[in-house]
Design an enzyme around this catalytic site. Structure first.
Site, PDB file in Angstrom:
ATOM      1  CG  LEU A 238      -1.897   1.165   1.338  1.00 14.92           C
ATOM      2  CD1 LEU A 238      -2.892   1.164   0.183  1.00 14.92           C
ATOM      3  CD2 LEU A 238      -2.622   1.123   2.680  1.00 14.92           C
ATOM      4  CG  ASP A 239      -0.586   4.638   0.213  1.00 14.90           C
ATOM      5  OD1 ASP A 239      -1.258   4.639  -0.836  1.00 14.90           O
ATOM      6  OD2 ASP A 239      -1.084   4.854   1.339  1.00 14.90           O
ATOM      7  CB  ALA A 240       5.140   0.909  -0.800  1.00 19.76           C
TER       8      ALA A 240
END
Length: 295
Positions: A238-240
């Site tokens: 997530l969000d990476a």
């Protein structure tokens, strides 16, 4: 400019770095009579990247033949080499995923309508129907796929079914870009894998700071002086995912969370539009969890 002279064949290529790569590619294009109008190179961590744009009318055959011939060149640089050959004369296609926040959607609809983004928008999918009138006013089909709420005892099972409907709609268009324009649902890992390199997300913080939910609230609590937005490829982490574009705006101690949200929306619009453009123009080369972006 002569008729058709603005049409390009774009070659993107990366491989383990070594001497002679530039000479081999430029020599290959010269032998074809290819007229190079853009050439960008980068090398780091023993890896080489390039993007070449050639006038299509200078090549004596079509893009399929160019792909076939370039494949032979790419093979010379080993099995780890990655490459693409695209034709700017072939329109790119996109599907947008939205929830209820209208600002990124409104901005992209306006840019597409004005011809500022090189893409055909095939559909918008929303897990709420709030934005349907805005989308339909632009003549774009809107698909409402509801997701179960937090109170639903069969929520997880329902989410699986909803994402399957989303997948079926998206895959029916075979888009070049699947844009999460403030789509407030987390893509399951199998869709991140299936849409790798095509699913583009806008996160309302300057990653890696303030990952996850409510980043403006986190930023306000931390007392930061800059807030930002990040356009990145969606991955199971997530969000990476690999970052395409970022920008920031200054805030101060007097700003409320609401003020930060309002200012942040301006950055989100710009960053997502830039990131989507770089992607559509084949300017983004992904290597591991990093990108090389040839502006």
């Amino acid at each position: 400019m002569e008729p058709g002279a603005d049409r390009r064949y774009v070659i993107t290529f990366s491989c383990p770095d070594r001497t002679g790569i530039v000479a081999r590619i430029s020599g290959f294009l010269a032998e074809l009579g290819g007229w190079i109008v853009e050439a960008a190179y980068h090398a780091s961590d023993n890896w080489f990247f390039t993007r070449q744009a050639v006038r299509a009318d200078s090549v004596p055959f079509g893009v399929d033949e160019l792909r076939a011939r370039f494949a032979e060149v790419a093979e010379e640089f080993g099995p780890d080499a990655t490459w693409r050959v695209t034709d700017t004369g072939t329109p790119k296609h996109a599907v947008l995923l939205v929830t209820t926040e209208p600002h990124c959607l409104h901005d992209l609809l306006g840019r597409i309508a004005a011809g500022e983004l090189p893409v055909t928008l095939d559909a918008v999918i929303g897990n709420h129907d709030t934005l349907a009138p805005l989308v339909q006013a632009h003549g774009v089909p809107f698909h409402h796929v509801p997701f179960p709420g937090a109170e639903d005892p069969k929520r997880e099972q329902g989410k699986v079914a909803s994402f399957e409907k989303v997948r079926q709609i998206v895959d029916g268009f075979e888009p070049d870009a699947i844009v999460l324009a403030r789509f407030m649902q987390i893509l399951p890992a199998h869709l991140c894998e299936e849409w790798a390199g095509r699913a583009i997300n806008i996160h309302h913080s300057f990653l890696p700071s303030f990952m996850g939910a409510r980043p403006y609230h986190q930023a306000h609590q931390r007392g930061v002086k800059l807030i930002g937005a990040t356009c990145h490829y969606a991955t199971a982490d997530l969000d990476a995912g690999p970052i395409i574009e970022q920008d920031v705006i200054r805030v101060d101690h007097g700003d409320t969370v609401a003020t930060m949200v309002r200012r942040g929306r301006d950055i989100e619009r710009l960053v997502l539009a830039r990131g989507l453009r770089w992607h559509l123009e084949d300017r983004v080369l992904v290597h591991g969890n990093k990108t090389v972006v040839f502006h």
